[in-house]
Structure formats: structure tokens, C-alpha cells
Design a protein around this motif. Structure first.
Motif, PDB file in Angstrom:
ATOM      1  N   MET A   1       0.852  -1.187   0.000  1.00 46.39           N
ATOM      2  CA  MET A   1       0.000   0.000   0.000  1.00 46.39           C
ATOM      3  C   MET A   1       0.891   1.241   0.000  1.00 46.39           C
ATOM      4  O   MET A   1       1.934   1.253   0.638  1.00 46.39           O
ATOM      5  N   ILE A   2       0.427   2.262  -0.678  1.00 45.40           N
ATOM      6  CA  ILE A   2       1.128   3.541  -0.757  1.00 45.40           C
ATOM      7  C   ILE A   2       0.271   4.607  -0.074  1.00 45.40           C
ATOM      8  O   ILE A   2      -0.927   4.716  -0.347  1.00 45.40           O
ATOM      9  N   CYS A   3       0.891   5.372   0.797  1.00 47.13           N
ATOM     10  CA  CYS A   3       0.229   6.526   1.405  1.00 47.13           C
ATOM     11  C   CYS A   3       0.758   7.777   0.704  1.00 47.13           C
ATOM     12  O   CYS A   3       1.970   7.949   0.545  1.00 47.13           O
ATOM     13  N   HIS A   4      -0.162   8.612   0.285  1.00 43.41           N
ATOM     14  CA  HIS A   4       0.154   9.848  -0.443  1.00 43.41           C
ATOM     15  C   HIS A   4      -0.363  11.006   0.406  1.00 43.41           C
ATOM     16  O   HIS A   4      -1.559  11.076   0.693  1.00 43.41           O
ATOM     17  N   ILE A   5       0.544  11.866   0.836  1.00 49.51           N
ATOM     18  CA  ILE A   5       0.169  13.020   1.652  1.00 49.51           C
ATOM     19  C   ILE A   5       0.572  14.287   0.908  1.00 49.51           C
ATOM     20  O   ILE A   5       1.698  14.404   0.425  1.00 49.51           O
ATOM     21  N   VAL A   6      -0.375  15.216   0.805  1.00 47.95           N
ATOM     22  CA  VAL A   6      -0.121  16.511   0.156  1.00 47.95           C
ATOM     23  C   VAL A   6      -0.623  17.607   1.082  1.00 47.95           C
ATOM     24  O   VAL A   6      -1.695  17.480   1.675  1.00 47.95           O
ATOM     25  N   MET A   7       0.165  18.678   1.199  1.00 44.55           N
ATOM     26  CA  MET A   7      -0.224  19.834   2.014  1.00 44.55           C
ATOM     27  C   MET A   7      -0.176  21.083   1.143  1.00 44.55           C
ATOM     28  O   MET A   7       0.711  21.222   0.306  1.00 44.55           O
ATOM     29  N   PHE A   8      -1.142  21.966   1.384  1.00 47.28           N
ATOM     30  CA  PHE A   8      -1.200  23.240   0.669  1.00 47.28           C
ATOM     31  C   PHE A   8      -1.277  24.389   1.661  1.00 47.28           C
ATOM     32  O   PHE A   8      -1.912  24.272   2.710  1.00 47.28           O
ATOM     33  N   LYS A   9      -0.677  25.498   1.291  1.00 52.15           N
ATOM     34  CA  LYS A   9      -0.826  26.763   2.010  1.00 52.15           C
ATOM     35  C   LYS A   9      -1.590  27.693   1.069  1.00 52.15           C
ATOM     36  O   LYS A   9      -1.110  28.023   0.000  1.00 52.15           O
ATOM     37  N   PHE A  10      -2.791  28.066   1.474  1.00 48.31           N
ATOM     38  CA  PHE A  10      -3.673  28.857   0.621  1.00 48.31           C
ATOM     39  C   PHE A  10      -3.419  30.356   0.776  1.00 48.31           C
ATOM     40  O   PHE A  10      -3.003  30.818   1.836  1.00 48.31           O
ATOM     41  N   LEU A  33     -13.709  13.183  -5.553  1.00 43.73           N
ATOM     42  CA  LEU A  33     -12.898  12.321  -6.414  1.00 43.73           C
ATOM     43  C   LEU A  33     -12.970  10.860  -5.986  1.00 43.73           C
ATOM     44  O   LEU A  33     -12.721   9.962  -6.796  1.00 43.73           O
ATOM     45  N   ARG A  34     -13.319  10.599  -4.725  1.00 42.10           N
ATOM     46  CA  ARG A  34     -13.428   9.204  -4.251  1.00 42.10           C
ATOM     47  C   ARG A  34     -14.424   8.423  -5.106  1.00 42.10           C
ATOM     48  O   ARG A  34     -14.249   7.224  -5.310  1.00 42.10           O
ATOM     49  N   GLU A  35     -15.473   9.102  -5.568  1.00 41.41           N
ATOM     50  CA  GLU A  35     -16.499   8.444  -6.372  1.00 41.41           C
ATOM     51  C   GLU A  35     -16.111   8.334  -7.843  1.00 41.41           C
ATOM     52  O   GLU A  35     -16.689   7.537  -8.575  1.00 41.41           O
ATOM     53  N   GLU A  36     -15.142   9.115  -8.277  1.00 41.70           N
ATOM     54  CA  GLU A  36     -14.774   9.167  -9.692  1.00 41.70           C
ATOM     55  C   GLU A  36     -13.545   8.346 -10.050  1.00 41.70           C
ATOM     56  O   GLU A  36     -13.393   7.944 -11.205  1.00 41.70           O
ATOM     57  N   PRO A  38     -11.361   5.086  -9.313  1.00 45.87           N
ATOM     58  CA  PRO A  38     -11.403   3.790  -8.629  1.00 45.87           C
ATOM     59  C   PRO A  38     -10.107   3.391  -7.930  1.00 45.87           C
ATOM     60  O   PRO A  38     -10.131   2.554  -7.032  1.00 45.87           O
ATOM     61  N   GLU A  39      -8.989   3.984  -8.297  1.00 44.01           N
ATOM     62  CA  GLU A  39      -7.711   3.627  -7.672  1.00 44.01           C
ATOM     63  C   GLU A  39      -7.609   4.074  -6.208  1.00 44.01           C
ATOM     64  O   GLU A  39      -6.792   3.559  -5.457  1.00 44.01           O
ATOM     65  N   ILE A  40      -8.437   5.011  -5.794  1.00 41.03           N
ATOM     66  CA  ILE A  40      -8.380   5.523  -4.421  1.00 41.03           C
ATOM     67  C   ILE A  40      -8.916   4.457  -3.468  1.00 41.03           C
ATOM     68  O   ILE A  40     -10.072   4.047  -3.570  1.00 41.03           O
ATOM     69  N   VAL A  41      -8.090   4.032  -2.521  1.00 43.15           N
ATOM     70  CA  VAL A  41      -8.525   3.087  -1.487  1.00 43.15           C
ATOM     71  C   VAL A  41      -9.173   3.857  -0.351  1.00 43.15           C
ATOM     72  O   VAL A  41     -10.245   3.506   0.132  1.00 43.15           O
ATOM     73  N   SER A  42      -8.498   4.915   0.100  1.00 43.06           N
ATOM     74  CA  SER A  42      -9.056   5.770   1.151  1.00 43.06           C
ATOM     75  C   SER A  42      -8.563   7.188   0.941  1.00 43.06           C
ATOM     76  O   SER A  42      -7.534   7.417   0.296  1.00 43.06           O
ATOM     77  N   MET A  43      -9.320   8.131   1.506  1.00 44.58           N
ATOM     78  CA  MET A  43      -8.960   9.538   1.346  1.00 44.58           C
ATOM     79  C   MET A  43      -9.589  10.342   2.467  1.00 44.58           C
ATOM     80  O   MET A  43     -10.777  10.170   2.768  1.00 44.58           O
ATOM     81  N   GLU A  44      -8.777  11.196   3.092  1.00 40.17           N
ATOM     82  CA  GLU A  44      -9.265  12.132   4.095  1.00 40.17           C
ATOM     83  C   GLU A  44      -8.637  13.487   3.823  1.00 40.17           C
ATOM     84  O   GLU A  44      -7.491  13.574   3.380  1.00 40.17           O
ATOM     85  N   PHE A  65      -3.357   4.020  -1.714  1.00 39.15           N
ATOM     86  CA  PHE A  65      -3.502   3.318  -2.977  1.00 39.15           C
ATOM     87  C   PHE A  65      -2.863   1.938  -2.837  1.00 39.15           C
ATOM     88  O   PHE A  65      -1.951   1.760  -2.031  1.00 39.15           O
ATOM     89  N   ARG A  66      -3.329   0.984  -3.606  1.00 38.91           N
ATOM     90  CA  ARG A  66      -2.811  -0.379  -3.516  1.00 38.91           C
ATOM     91  C   ARG A  66      -1.347  -0.479  -3.976  1.00 38.91           C
ATOM     92  O   ARG A  66      -0.608  -1.341  -3.512  1.00 38.91           O
ATOM     93  N   SER A  67      -0.943   0.396  -4.883  1.00 37.78           N
ATOM     94  CA  SER A  67       0.421   0.337  -5.426  1.00 37.78           C
ATOM     95  C   SER A  67       0.817   1.718  -5.945  1.00 37.78           C
ATOM     96  O   SER A  67      -0.033   2.594  -6.136  1.00 37.78           O
ATOM     97  N   MET A  68       2.098   1.881  -6.207  1.00 38.99           N
ATOM     98  CA  MET A  68       2.591   3.125  -6.785  1.00 38.99           C
ATOM     99  C   MET A  68       1.991   3.325  -8.180  1.00 38.99           C
ATOM    100  O   MET A  68       1.659   4.449  -8.559  1.00 38.99           O
TER     101      MET A  68
END
Length: 105
Positions: A1-10, A33-36, A38-44, A65-68
Motif C-alpha cells: 500500500m502507498i500513502c500519499h500526503i499533500v499539504m497546501f498553504k492557501f 474524487l473518491r467516487e470518480e 477507482p484507484e483511491i482506497v481511502s482519502m481524508e 492506494f494499492r500500489s505506486m
């Protein structure tokens, strides 16, 4: 599993809306995007707490995501590309940081 973390400063104000309005809209669009895609396993999505330090980031996305390969397909998906273009106008020029790491089972 791959964890993808992104941060933004608005930006405080962008595209005719306040930071708070843009953060809420960015969160709504990202979670859709979770509904659009399918590769997304989880998202918060989390928003910075009111009164936190000005140097903190305002928005954080934590997704898995399941893989890179699946994460890379997500990044190229037209809906994700459109979201990226939307957020680019709202964030500070250097207001993005990210990391992808492997989750050990």
C-alpha cells in the motif's frame, strides 16, 4: 500500500473568495474524487485549526492506494488534473509539499 500526503498553504484571498471559502470548496472537490477515481482506497482531507501558526499549512490530503502504479494513474486521471489546476490558483506559489511512502503490513 502507498500513502500519499499533500499539504497546501492557501492565499488569504483568491479567485474572488476568502481562504475559508476556498478551503471548503477544495475539500468538497477533493472528496468528490473518491467516487470518480477507482484507484483511491481511502482519502481524508483535514483543514488547519483556527488560530494555528501562520507558517502552518492550511490543507492536508491523506490518501492510500494499492500500489505506486495505481497512485500514478490517479495523478493522471482527468478529474485529478482538473483539481490540481483549480488548487494552483488558490495556493501560495511555494505552498505545496508532498510525500509518498510505503505502508508496511
Amino acid at each position: 500500500m502507498i500513502c500519499h500526503i499533500v499539504m497546501f498553504k492557501f492565499k488569504e484571498f483568491a479567485e474572488g473568495r476568502s481562504k475559508a471559502e476556498n478551503l471548503a470548496e477544495a475539500k468538497r472537490r477533493m472528496l468528490a474524487l473518491r467516487e470518480e477515481i477507482p484507484e483511491i482506497v481511502s482519502m481524508e482531507v483535514f483543514l488547519g485549526a483556527p488560530g494555528s501558526a501562520d507558517t502552518n499549512y492550511d490543507y492536508i490530503l491523506v490518501s492510500t492506494f494499492r500500489s505506486m502504479e495505481e497512485m500514478l494513474r490517479y495523478q493522471k486521471h482527468p478529474s485529478h488534473v482538473a483539481f490540481g489546476n483549480f488548487v494552483k490558483a488558490l495556493r501560495e506559489p511555494d505552498g505545496r509539499a508532498s510525500i509518498d511512502y510505503e505502508l508496511k503490513e
